[in-house]
Each structure stands twice: as C-alpha cells, then as structure tokens.
Motif scaffolding. Structure first.
Motif, PDB file in Angstrom:
ATOM      1  N   LYS A  37      -6.389 -33.830 -28.042  1.00 52.72           N
ATOM      2  CA  LYS A  37      -6.304 -33.564 -26.604  1.00 52.72           C
ATOM      3  C   LYS A  37      -7.569 -32.859 -26.098  1.00 52.72           C
ATOM      4  CE  LYS A  37      -1.325 -33.421 -25.695  1.00 52.72           C
ATOM      5  NZ  LYS A  37      -1.335 -34.092 -24.395  1.00 52.72           N
ATOM      6  N   SER A  38      -7.956 -31.792 -26.764  1.00 57.14           N
ATOM      7  CA  SER A  38      -9.170 -31.083 -26.355  1.00 57.14           C
ATOM      8  C   SER A  38     -10.396 -31.982 -26.482  1.00 57.14           C
ATOM      9  CB  SER A  38      -9.372 -29.827 -27.202  1.00 57.14           C
ATOM     10  OG  SER A  38      -8.338 -28.895 -26.992  1.00 57.14           O
ATOM     11  N   ARG A  39     -10.446 -32.740 -27.533  1.00 60.60           N
ATOM     12  CA  ARG A  39     -11.595 -33.612 -27.776  1.00 60.60           C
ATOM     13  C   ARG A  39     -11.720 -34.685 -26.694  1.00 60.60           C
ATOM     14  NH1 ARG A  39     -13.643 -32.950 -32.891  1.00 60.60           N
ATOM     15  NH2 ARG A  39     -14.558 -35.022 -32.872  1.00 60.60           N
ATOM     16  N   ALA A  40     -10.596 -35.222 -26.222  1.00 58.30           N
ATOM     17  CA  ALA A  40     -10.632 -36.246 -25.179  1.00 58.30           C
ATOM     18  C   ALA A  40     -11.173 -35.668 -23.870  1.00 58.30           C
ATOM     19  CB  ALA A  40      -9.236 -36.821 -24.960  1.00 58.30           C
ATOM     20  N   ILE A  41     -10.752 -34.459 -23.554  1.00 58.54           N
ATOM     21  CA  ILE A  41     -11.233 -33.798 -22.334  1.00 58.54           C
ATOM     22  C   ILE A  41     -12.730 -33.529 -22.425  1.00 58.54           C
ATOM     23  CG2 ILE A  41     -11.109 -31.673 -20.980  1.00 58.54           C
ATOM     24  CD1 ILE A  41      -8.109 -31.557 -21.752  1.00 58.54           C
ATOM     25  N   VAL A  42     -13.155 -32.984 -23.540  1.00 60.49           N
ATOM     26  CA  VAL A  42     -14.565 -32.643 -23.719  1.00 60.49           C
ATOM     27  C   VAL A  42     -15.442 -33.890 -23.675  1.00 60.49           C
ATOM     28  CG1 VAL A  42     -16.260 -31.713 -25.351  1.00 60.49           C
ATOM     29  CG2 VAL A  42     -14.107 -30.501 -24.945  1.00 60.49           C
ATOM     30  N   GLU A  43     -14.984 -34.982 -24.276  1.00 59.77           N
ATOM     31  CA  GLU A  43     -15.774 -36.211 -24.268  1.00 59.77           C
ATOM     32  C   GLU A  43     -15.934 -36.766 -22.857  1.00 59.77           C
ATOM     33  OE1 GLU A  43     -18.074 -39.422 -24.984  1.00 59.77           O
ATOM     34  OE2 GLU A  43     -17.743 -37.665 -26.275  1.00 59.77           O
ATOM     35  N   GLN A  44     -14.868 -36.751 -22.057  1.00 63.44           N
ATOM     36  CA  GLN A  44     -14.984 -37.232 -20.679  1.00 63.44           C
ATOM     37  C   GLN A  44     -15.901 -36.314 -19.865  1.00 63.44           C
ATOM     38  OE1 GLN A  44     -13.682 -40.196 -19.280  1.00 63.44           O
ATOM     39  NE2 GLN A  44     -15.265 -39.543 -17.832  1.00 63.44           N
ATOM     40  N   MET A  45     -15.788 -35.017 -20.088  1.00 60.13           N
ATOM     41  CA  MET A  45     -16.684 -34.075 -19.421  1.00 60.13           C
ATOM     42  C   MET A  45     -18.134 -34.374 -19.781  1.00 60.13           C
ATOM     43  SD  MET A  45     -14.434 -30.586 -19.977  1.00 60.13           S
ATOM     44  CE  MET A  45     -15.780 -29.481 -19.556  1.00 60.13           C
ATOM     45  N   ARG A  46     -18.386 -34.623 -21.052  1.00 60.50           N
ATOM     46  CA  ARG A  46     -19.750 -34.902 -21.511  1.00 60.50           C
ATOM     47  C   ARG A  46     -20.324 -36.126 -20.822  1.00 60.50           C
ATOM     48  NH1 ARG A  46     -22.766 -37.686 -25.228  1.00 60.50           N
ATOM     49  NH2 ARG A  46     -21.001 -39.066 -25.630  1.00 60.50           N
ATOM     50  N   GLN A  47     -19.526 -37.186 -20.731  1.00 64.68           N
ATOM     51  CA  GLN A  47     -19.988 -38.401 -20.073  1.00 64.68           C
ATOM     52  C   GLN A  47     -20.300 -38.158 -18.597  1.00 64.68           C
ATOM     53  OE1 GLN A  47     -17.248 -41.664 -20.756  1.00 64.68           O
ATOM     54  NE2 GLN A  47     -17.147 -41.261 -22.951  1.00 64.68           N
ATOM     55  N   ASP A  48     -19.448 -37.395 -17.940  1.00 67.72           N
ATOM     56  CA  ASP A  48     -19.661 -37.095 -16.518  1.00 67.72           C
ATOM     57  C   ASP A  48     -20.921 -36.260 -16.313  1.00 67.72           C
ATOM     58  OD1 ASP A  48     -17.352 -38.469 -15.875  1.00 67.72           O
ATOM     59  OD2 ASP A  48     -16.113 -36.667 -15.661  1.00 67.72           O
ATOM     60  N   GLU A  49     -21.151 -35.279 -17.185  1.00 66.28           N
ATOM     61  CA  GLU A  49     -22.325 -34.423 -17.026  1.00 66.28           C
ATOM     62  C   GLU A  49     -23.613 -35.237 -17.184  1.00 66.28           C
ATOM     63  OE1 GLU A  49     -21.482 -31.829 -15.832  1.00 66.28           O
ATOM     64  OE2 GLU A  49     -19.720 -30.982 -16.788  1.00 66.28           O
ATOM     65  N   ILE A  50     -23.622 -36.153 -18.128  1.00 63.51           N
ATOM     66  CA  ILE A  50     -24.786 -37.022 -18.307  1.00 63.51           C
ATOM     67  C   ILE A  50     -25.029 -37.841 -17.036  1.00 63.51           C
ATOM     68  CG2 ILE A  50     -25.674 -39.024 -19.572  1.00 63.51           C
ATOM     69  CD1 ILE A  50     -24.213 -37.905 -22.062  1.00 63.51           C
ATOM     70  N   ALA A  51     -23.958 -38.356 -16.439  1.00 63.54           N
ATOM     71  CA  ALA A  51     -24.081 -39.147 -15.210  1.00 63.54           C
ATOM     72  C   ALA A  51     -24.586 -38.295 -14.048  1.00 63.54           C
ATOM     73  CB  ALA A  51     -22.737 -39.779 -14.860  1.00 63.54           C
ATOM     74  N   HIS A  52     -24.136 -37.056 -13.956  1.00 60.35           N
ATOM     75  CA  HIS A  52     -24.589 -36.166 -12.882  1.00 60.35           C
ATOM     76  C   HIS A  52     -26.088 -35.878 -13.007  1.00 60.35           C
ATOM     77  CE1 HIS A  52     -20.238 -34.432 -12.614  1.00 60.35           C
ATOM     78  NE2 HIS A  52     -20.326 -35.661 -12.163  1.00 60.35           N
ATOM     79  N   GLY A  53     -26.531 -35.662 -14.233  1.00 63.45           N
ATOM     80  CA  GLY A  53     -27.947 -35.420 -14.446  1.00 63.45           C
ATOM     81  C   GLY A  53     -28.788 -36.639 -14.100  1.00 63.45           C
ATOM     82  N   ALA A  54     -28.301 -37.821 -14.462  1.00 57.20           N
ATOM     83  CA  ALA A  54     -29.025 -39.055 -14.160  1.00 57.20           C
ATOM     84  C   ALA A  54     -29.093 -39.293 -12.653  1.00 57.20           C
ATOM     85  CB  ALA A  54     -28.345 -40.234 -14.853  1.00 57.20           C
ATOM     86  N   ALA A  55     -28.009 -38.998 -11.946  1.00 58.07           N
ATOM     87  CA  ALA A  55     -27.993 -39.170 -10.492  1.00 58.07           C
ATOM     88  C   ALA A  55     -28.985 -38.230  -9.822  1.00 58.07           C
ATOM     89  CB  ALA A  55     -26.590 -38.923  -9.957  1.00 58.07           C
ATOM     90  N   ALA A  56     -29.051 -36.990 -10.297  1.00 57.42           N
ATOM     91  CA  ALA A  56     -30.010 -36.027  -9.742  1.00 57.42           C
ATOM     92  C   ALA A  56     -31.440 -36.474 -10.021  1.00 57.42           C
ATOM     93  CB  ALA A  56     -29.754 -34.644 -10.326  1.00 57.42           C
ATOM     94  N   GLN A  57     -31.673 -36.998 -11.208  1.00 59.50           N
ATOM     95  CA  GLN A  57     -33.007 -37.491 -11.559  1.00 59.50           C
ATOM     96  C   GLN A  57     -33.414 -38.635 -10.638  1.00 59.50           C
ATOM     97  OE1 GLN A  57     -34.922 -36.248 -14.619  1.00 59.50           O
ATOM     98  NE2 GLN A  57     -36.338 -36.940 -13.049  1.00 59.50           N
TER      99      GLN A  57
END
Length: 210
Positions: free
Chosen positions: A161-181
């Motif tokens: 359960k924790s791992r699934a949440i963290v993985e989705q968070m990780r993917q979103d953070e990468i996307a946010h950084g790419a959008a800002a770039q």
C-alpha cells in the motif's frame, strides 16, 4: 484593488489552515485502496509510518510552495501550471495522511512550521521571476523524485500500500518538473541547490520522528 488583495490573503490563510489541519481532499482515487493490507511487524509499521510521515511533510511543503509561487507568478501559463500541480500534490497529501493513519501513527507535529518555511521559500523564488521560480520547481521535484526512489528501497517489501502511493507520487513529481522545464525554467546556481538539499535533509530527519 485592496479588496481583491484582502480576498487573496483570506483565501490563502484558509487554505493554509486546511492543509496543516489535515483537511486535504484527493481528486483521484488512492492507488493503495485496491491492494491488500499485508501483515507487518510493529517495527516495520513504525518504519513505514515514519517514512510516510516524511512524505506527508513533503506534501505540506509542496502545497505551500505552489500556493506562494502561483500567487506571485507573472504569467497566466505559469499560474495555471502551479494550480494544476497543486491539485495533484493535494492528492499526495491526502493519500499519505490516510496511509499514516492506517499504520496507527500521526502526521508531523511541526506541520505549521513546515508550511510557513516553505511558503517563505516559494515567495522568494517567485519574486526572482518566473524563470527562476520554475527553476526552483525543477530542482525541488528532482530532489523529491530521488528521495521517493530511496523510500521505495527502504519501505518493507510487503508494504504494498505504501509503495503504491510512493510510486504514483514519484511519477507525478517527475511530470511536474518536466512541465516546469518546458515553460522556460532557468538552471539554479549550485550553491542554491546545495542549500536546498541541506534544508531537505533537516526536514526529512526531523519529520521521521516528530
């Protein structure tokens, strides 16, 4: 003009209260809901809870950063991106708070302090102009994604359960950084990046326990 400014301040204060008091609302389904709760030892539960508390604090800071940077950004496109990312970060906030509760633990007692500090940092970044503000996002999200990757290594393997949440968070953070770039972020000076890493280290070490 003064009325509009006052309205912004009131709305901002209300949002800050909701964030630090744990009233976040997710717009997307929790990625852990469909997964089975596997048995964890008390030590493993405490460790998972500590890591998820750190992640929750990270999302408290993300709300403060995106709120402040969005308020002081100079172009509609940048404001819109901050608003969009803020919504997804609120998902993370709600998911991580829910998981901490499932692990019979609590969120950080220092949440008001974390929020205030991050809001100040976001305001400073935004006052330096949109390019620098976006650069701050890129570096923040790069560090956060690396931090979340390390949590995937540290979480108990059976804590799906924790791992699934963290993985989705990780993917979103990468996307946010790419959008800002993509919006024209400038690269931050190395000393600034080093200060950001040092501040993050203090936060993660403290939030794991308090």
């Amino acid at each position: 003009m003064q009325t509009a400014h006052l309205d912004h301040l009131i709305l901002g204060f209300d949002r800050a209260l909701r964030v630090v008091s744990g009233l976040a609302r997710a717009s997307r389904p929790n990625p852990a809901l469909a997964l089975q709760e596997n048995e964890l030892s008390e030590q493993e539960k405490a460790h998972s809870a500590g890591l998820m508390r750190v992640n929750h604090v990270g999302e408290i800071c993300a709300q403060a950063l995106y709120d402040s940077q969005g308020m002081f950004s100079q172009t509609p496109a940048v404001k819109q991106q901050f608003a969009h990312s803020g919504i997804e970060e609120e998902d993370h906030l709600a998911w991580s708070a829910h998981r901490v509760a499932e692990l019979n633990s609590r969120t950080s007692l220092l949440n008001p302090l974390w929020y205030a500090g991050a809001y100040a940092c976001g305001t400073i970044a935004a006052r330096c102009g949109d390019a620098a503000s976006l650069g701050f996002v890129v570096e923040t999200e790069r560090q956060v994604a690396a931090h979340l990757s390390s949590h995937l290594e540290k979480l108990p393997v059976q804590d799906q359960k924790s791992r699934a949440i963290v993985e989705q968070m990780r993917q979103d953070e990468i996307a946010h950084g790419a959008a800002a770039q993509a919006l024209g972020a400038s690269d931050l000076p190395m000393p600034v990046k080093a200060i950001m890493r040092a501040m993050a280290k203090v936060m993660t070490t403290t939030a794991y326990r308090i």
